[in-house]
Design an enzyme around this catalytic site. Structure first.
Site, mmCIF file in Angstrom:
data_model
loop_
_atom_site.group_PDB
_atom_site.id
_atom_site.type_symbol
_atom_site.label_atom_id
_atom_site.label_comp_id
_atom_site.label_asym_id
_atom_site.label_seq_id
_atom_site.Cartn_x
_atom_site.Cartn_y
_atom_site.Cartn_z
ATOM 1 N N LYS A 1 -0.417 -4.721 2.453
ATOM 2 C CA LYS A 1 -1.635 -5.266 1.847
ATOM 3 C C LYS A 1 -1.775 -6.738 2.230
ATOM 4 C CE LYS A 1 -4.022 -5.134 -2.646
ATOM 5 N NZ LYS A 1 -3.882 -4.709 -4.062
ATOM 6 N N CYS B 1 -7.097 -1.414 -1.896
ATOM 7 C CA CYS B 1 -7.639 -1.890 -3.167
ATOM 8 C C CYS B 1 -8.420 -3.197 -3.054
ATOM 9 C CB CYS B 1 -6.506 -2.009 -4.189
ATOM 10 S SG CYS B 1 -7.100 -2.144 -5.901
#
Length: 731
Positions: free
Chosen positions: A113, A174
């Protein structure tokens, strides 16, 4: 045509319960393969659970995640299907939040991420490092136990995408979707057609539309298939992850999962023609021009096909109308699902609620009733796991199981009205009627004897006997007598919760439910360690205004008609004696209305206003009915009591997070709890501004130019500039 079937899912994971999580992952993969899907996407950090928090700092957590991944790869789970699994990975000395892309028992890429969620409820920078090397992929050496088992030593690690023979696929994790420059923008220009977003997004009232608009926007002008997977349920903390896994194609939602569900695994499938993506992109001139001079993104080539050719047996998913719940439905469903997860995973035998007959505790009772209705409904629909949990918690025998929500409530829900000489007959009756409608096992208890004993003890110790204010006592005496009643109720509630299972020949214990709302917490209008203290609180982050709307809705849609009468009654703590000329009312006690509290809360938290900026904003909002001096008095009064009572937030019962202005101290609203309650500097600035405004007002009323000011009949200042409007009219 390039036909592709994809699968995403809502998973009800439990932080640090690797057996539970692995079982759900396997079930989701099995269902995806059985349906013929070629891509399976799971939620963020699904192997460990998203809410591990400081457990992520333990090497054991990472090691166990690798063990679970190894088990998935050694079996046939990834045969013929691209799977994206979420887990923490340590590279060199840094820990990353990663999506691990696997196919045919091999890891083909690890995608860390790049932009971490680090505000509100999220603290990812506490546990993870953001990946910053965008220009190339690096070799990651797998742990020896994994590499030996898989006969695979290294794997590409970093920002990039996977190029198959017939399409390109990439992960976007996300928070990255919501950044100013999201990765999918340049990935689309590099030819990526399928985006996989693994998420850990919690429920908040009225929030879902923001998320869905982001998916639609990501593919509306760029084209593409956007897959979204989310957790669903309570994984061990205050948050409820609200699912809604979905698939969006070229700006159209073509598949959507549920937002609230008791299921552990819910699959969402879509069948897509990827040529529709290529066709849209080739028709947009600006896309073509920007793609011709794009920044190249690294890729991993996999000589494998994911798509099928034209096939009439494979129908395509069509655009659908997005499903949204009303805020009242969200209150009925979200906390209910959260309570069910907490109940079945805590080992408790039921809930115990001090039911006063007021709006707050009645809302909690209605939510528990909603939970019982959901359980019975899912059992009727054939959910074996929910049925097994309900049989265990309700202590059913001889093949019996819940078929009626009221009967189930009688087994797992216990309410107690703890009345005193100050309680009215109306609240006593309302509590009993609601308990009968929900089906709870109800007790009516008088606490007068215990209160009297404590007052006598105090009199013996000090020689003085306190009196209520209506009987001539001081404010200190009046508050002390109210606190005695409130705290006695807390002690009695926990005693009943621990001993009633023994009385009923049941194992375990009952969870005590709290019922203070977000506005009372913000103002501090509660007694520290009173019956607002509990094990968990399903409404602690919901405003009084929303709860009152919910009560009217639930009276009709949940079938608890007494809630309409409860909602209509004026809120009162009933801690002082009722006299012919006096009746205690919450809003009078607080010195402000619940509607005003909601405004203060939103300005303080959502718009990050201190006293001075709150005063300025409220001069716009309330300027047509209040003078600047009156607005200043209200702002000062609020901040005085907010700061006096802020210490109460440190001991508030863990509450379901539902509102963006929650004052919850543990993680969402991080501020000190010791203040100079006089706010001398800030209040002085407000006073200076009030004086300036009063001077301007006198001058302006003498002016013949009426276009730039609106002086109301009561002298309140209106909009300062004609047509400018209220810049925060929507809060």
């Amino acid at each position: 045509m390039r036909l592709l079937k994809v699968a995403t899912c809502n998973l009800n994971q439990w932080a640090m319960d690797f057996d539970c999580n692995l079982s759900n992952i396997k079930q989701s993969v099995a269902e995806a393969k059985a349906a013929g899907a070629m891509i399976r996407l799971g939620p963020e950090l699904e192997i460990t659970g998203y809410g591990c928090e400081d457990h992520f700092l333990e090497l054991d957590t990472v090691a166990h995640a690798w063990e679970c991944l190894k088990e998935l790869l050694l079996g046939d789970w990834t045969d013929g299907i691209l799977c994206s699994f979420g887990m923490p990975v340590i590279k060199d000395s840094e820990r990353y939040n990663c999506q691990v892309l696997c196919l045919n028992r091999k890891i083909i890429m690890i995608r860390p991420k790049m932009w971490l969620a680090n505000d509100g409820n999220y603290r990812e920078l506490r546990w993870f490092t953001a990946w910053k090397s965008k220009d190339h992929l690096e070799d990651f050496h797998l742990p020896s136990e994994v590499s030996d088992a898989l006969s695979q030593t290294t794997v590409p690690f970093g920002y990039g995408y996977v190029q198959f023979l017939d399409t390109a696929v990439a992960a976007e994790v996300c928070e990255e979707l919501f950044t100013p420059q999201p990765p999918h923008a340049e990935l689309a220009l590099n030819g990526v057609e399928v985006f996989m977003n693994a998420s850990g997004s919690h429920h908040q009232l009225r929030k879902l539309d923001l998320r869905n608009r982001a998916f639609i926007s990501a593919t509306h002008t760029r084209g593409g298939v956007y897959m979204y997977s989310n957790h669903q349920g309570c994984d061990g903390g205050r948050l409820y992850y609200d699912g809604c896994s979905c698939v969006v194609v070229n700006g159209d939602m073509v598949a959507q999962g549920s937002q609230f569900s008791l299921k552990d695994v819910e699959m969402v499938f879509a069948q897509i023609d990827l040529d529709a993506v290529a066709s849209l992109r080739s028709s947009i001139s600006s896309f073509q021009e920007q793609a011709s001079c794009k920044t190249k993104v690294s890729k991993v080539f996999v000589p494998y096909k994911l798509c099928q050719p034209f096939n009439l047996l494979m129908s395509l998913s069509s655009p659908l109308k997005i499903r949204y719940h009303s805020p009242e439905e969200e209150i009925a469903l979200g906390p209910a699902c959260w309570l069910w997860d907490y109940l079945r995973r805590s080992g408790a035998s039921g809930f115990l609620l001090p039911l006063s007959g007021g709006a707050d505790s009645s809302s909690v009772a209605a939510i528990v009733g909603s939970m019982c209705q959901l359980v019975v409904k899912e059992i009727a629909n054939g959910d074996k796991q929910i049925k097994a949990d309900a049989i265990r918690i309700g202590h059913y025998t001889d093949g019996q199981f819940p078929t009626d929500s009221q009967e189930f409530a009688k087994r797992i829900f216990y309410t107690v009205f703890m009345g005193s000489e100050n309680s009215s007959e109306a609240t006593t009756t309302r509590a009993k009627v609601l308990a009968d409608e929900v089906g709870s096992w109800h007790l009516n208890v008088s606490i007068d004897g215990v209160v009297s004993s404590l007052i006598c003890l105090f009199q013996t110790l000090t020689g003085k006997r306190p009196r209520y204010k209506v009987d001539g006592g001081s404010n200190i005496e009046n508050l002390g007598l109210q606190n005695i009643q409130a705290r006695v109720r807390m002690v009695l509630a926990f005693m009943l919760a621990s001993l009633l299972p023994w009385v009923h020949n049941k194992p375990g214990f009952y969870l005590v439910l709290g019922s203070s709302n977000v506005d009372e917490g913000l103002r501090g209008y509660l007694t520290k360690y009173d019956c607002s203290s509990a094990d968990i609180n399903p409404i602690g982050s919901i405003s009084k205004m929303d709860l009152r709307t919910f009560l009217k809705w639930a009276a009709v849609h949940l079938g608890y008609s007494s809630l309409a009468e409860i909602e209509a009654a004026p809120p009162t703590a009933e801690l002082e004696p009722i006299r012919a000329n006096y009746s205690q009312l919450d809003e009078v006690d607080m010195g402000m209305t619940y509607e005003e509290l909601s405004v203060y809360g939103r300005l303080r938290k959502i718009f990050r206003c201190g006293p001075l900026s709150m005063f300025k904003n409220l001069c716009y909002k309330w300027g047509t009915k209040l003078t600047p001096a009156e607005v200043a008095d209200k702002v000062k009064y609020f901040f005085k009591y907010y700061s006096i009572n802020r210490h109460k937030m440190t001991v508030m019962t863990p509450s379901y997070h539902a509102e963006s202005y929650s004052p919850e101290d543990n993680r969402f609203d991080l501020r000190q709890f010791l203040y100079n309650v006089r706010w001398p500097y800030q209040f002085r600035k407000i006073d200076e501004l009030v004086n300036e405004l009063d001077g301007d007002k006198v001058a302006l009323t003498k002016s013949t130019d009426g276009e730039n000011v609106n002086v109301t009949a009561d002298g309140g200042m209106g909009v300062v500039a004609a047509g400018s409007g209220d810049p925060r009219a929507g809060f």
